[in-house]
Design an enzyme around this catalytic site. Sequence first.
Site, mmCIF file in Angstrom:
data_model
loop_
_atom_site.group_PDB
_atom_site.id
_atom_site.type_symbol
_atom_site.label_atom_id
_atom_site.label_comp_id
_atom_site.label_asym_id
_atom_site.label_seq_id
_atom_site.Cartn_x
_atom_site.Cartn_y
_atom_site.Cartn_z
ATOM 1 C CE LYS A 1 -24.007 20.721 19.750
ATOM 2 N NZ LYS A 1 -24.373 19.533 20.555
ATOM 3 C CG ASP B 1 -23.950 16.461 18.618
ATOM 4 O OD1 ASP B 1 -24.748 15.508 18.514
ATOM 5 O OD2 ASP B 1 -23.761 17.076 19.684
ATOM 6 C CG ASP C 1 -24.278 13.218 23.830
ATOM 7 O OD1 ASP C 1 -24.322 12.943 25.044
ATOM 8 O OD2 ASP C 1 -24.280 14.385 23.413
ATOM 9 C CE LYS D 1 -22.795 16.027 25.949
ATOM 10 N NZ LYS D 1 -23.939 16.598 25.183
#
Length: 369
Positions: free
Chosen positions: A163, A191, A243, A267
């Site tokens: 992250k 990400d 994403d 997701k």
Amino acid sequence: MEITGMKLFAIHLPLKVPFVVSYHTYDYMPSIIIKLETDEGIFGYGEAVADEHVTGESWEGTYQTLKHTLAPVIIGCNPMNLEKLHEIMDKTIYFAPSAKAGIDIACHDIIGKKLEQPVYQLLGGRYHDEFSITHVLSIGEPNEMANEAAAMVKQGYNSFKMKVGTEVKQDVMRIRAVRDRVGEDISIRVDVNQGWKNSANTLVALRSLGDLNLDWIEQPVLADDIDGMVDIKLKTDIPLMIDEGLKGTREMREIIQKRAADKVNIKLMKCGGIYPAMKLAHQAEIAGIECQIGSMVESSIGSAAGFHVAFSKKNITSVELTGPLKFSKDVGNLQYDVPMIRLTEKSGLGIDVSEKIVNELSVFQDRVQ
């Protein structure tokens, strides 16, 4: 079969350590556990994990949507009629994806239990035997992230999702520190969670990352900036993953038409559950795009649902469903065999849910009939 009632539990899932991403620091994960009851005595569990920055929903608002808007229209419906159920929910309220995902997951759990089959058998059967678990490194100082990565390698992990998404130079230092510590044979995925904002900042970062053999860069620009992803993709050979920019079939169509990404992160909380996730996977398959199943740091319930989708599709080649590993207390018993995950052949979601723990973690709860 008919849905006869819904129990709602608004809970706080306790994290072992704070989870830090570009837009927020989580000391615990707010979640909503859903228990759907039927006239045949079969019940199913679902989960809704909202995120204002990703799904556009709040925890409190999602709870009220489930209680006052969606529960009244699905009670009396057959949980096996998924296409019709989603149409009813979509006509009742626009978007609200995590709320719908919670109901969808519970319905799949019911169907699996009714047919005495694991959910993946409802989705085409098992394709994958196992998946490698990717350890997620939340944002920290470069040395801290490198030390955590090195410790996880000793535990058997061979891939990391880093992250980042603060300031470009600092993020580059973080990524380089982890690569230097773990060596060249370990997979690193980065990400950004929209943190680099635009293509200009992203291209500055990528010029410093080209020699680090990264698996991919995920969502470096703002969610709706699909054209920015196109611009970056034309100017780098580092694979790109979308994403937050992928919510449903409309965005997937645009991504495919514009060739905006090499990979997509599906997701369940963004798209509305297992049934819509399979539609996205089919769209991507037609376009030759590989998929990942990700999560919003969900309990065993939401994570198990994601794994059932992932295990059933050939073009789903990676997973990032590590919520249960981050919690000091979980509502279910999804089993990990670090650094791998393998599903059982138990019916439905294949997990046992402890209502004792659900009640213990509840901040408030209701029952709708």
